[in-house]
Design an enzyme around this catalytic site. Sequence first.
Site, short mmCIF file in Angstrom:
data_model
loop_
_atom_site.label_atom_id
_atom_site.label_comp_id
_atom_site.label_asym_id
_atom_site.label_seq_id
_atom_site.Cartn_x
_atom_site.Cartn_y
_atom_site.Cartn_z
N GLY A 133 0.40 -1.28 0.11
CA GLY A 133 0.03 -0.14 -0.28
C GLY A 133 1.06 0.85 -0.01
N LEU A 134 0.09 2.36 -0.40
CA LEU A 134 0.89 4.08 0.13
C LEU A 134 2.09 3.54 1.41
CD1 LEU A 134 -2.03 5.61 -1.53
CD2 LEU A 134 0.69 5.08 -2.38
N SER A 169 6.05 -1.72 -1.50
CA SER A 169 5.61 -2.87 -3.16
C SER A 169 4.75 -2.52 -4.55
CB SER A 169 6.01 -4.21 -3.20
OG SER A 169 4.60 -4.30 -1.97
#
Length: 199
Positions: free
Chosen positions: A32-33, A106
């Site tokens: 996630g961000l 990622s």
Amino acid sequence: MSTNITFHAGSVDNTERVELLSQKGVTVWLTGLSASGKSTIACALEQHLLHMHKFTYRLDGDNVRFGLNKDLGFDEKSRNENIRRIGEVSKLFTDSSCITLTAFISPYKADRAIAREIHEKAGLGFVEVFVDAPIEVVEQRDPKGLYKKARAGEIKEFTGVSAPYEAPESPEIHIRTDKSDVTESVRIITEYLTQNKYI
């Protein structure tokens, strides 16, 4: 690439480890961000699993970027290699029957797919958890001030601002951290692991 190497199989196989440790290894891959809540959830989940007397270990930027991957930058090629190495290391941990927690942005689908593939080829569990929060929410949180620096042009190729984030299309678990708190997030993941007989 080395060519004069031979894989040496040990005398203990994964089946024996699972039986003796009463635990099946799995990698829980949180993506996630930045500021979506990945590391916070991973830390709380690790603590929860340990209190359940489960063999678990958390891999994130703090214990990987300062050691194993300290030679890597943040350009796309370095990010690809960072995730490749994490995939390989998490596979080793999971092969030992560890519940391996990874908390990394990622950002690229292809890199996450490679991590999944190396686990699946080895017959190991891989659970992708999309830790999701709208960009306006993570920018408001911004605990390290990274989004502010990225918007000011001080950080180049920052995911979500000047570099892409390719969201998972079909993760095993999708958590909206603008709607679920840490306790609920840990409960959701723990329930999934229980239902799928990892714990």
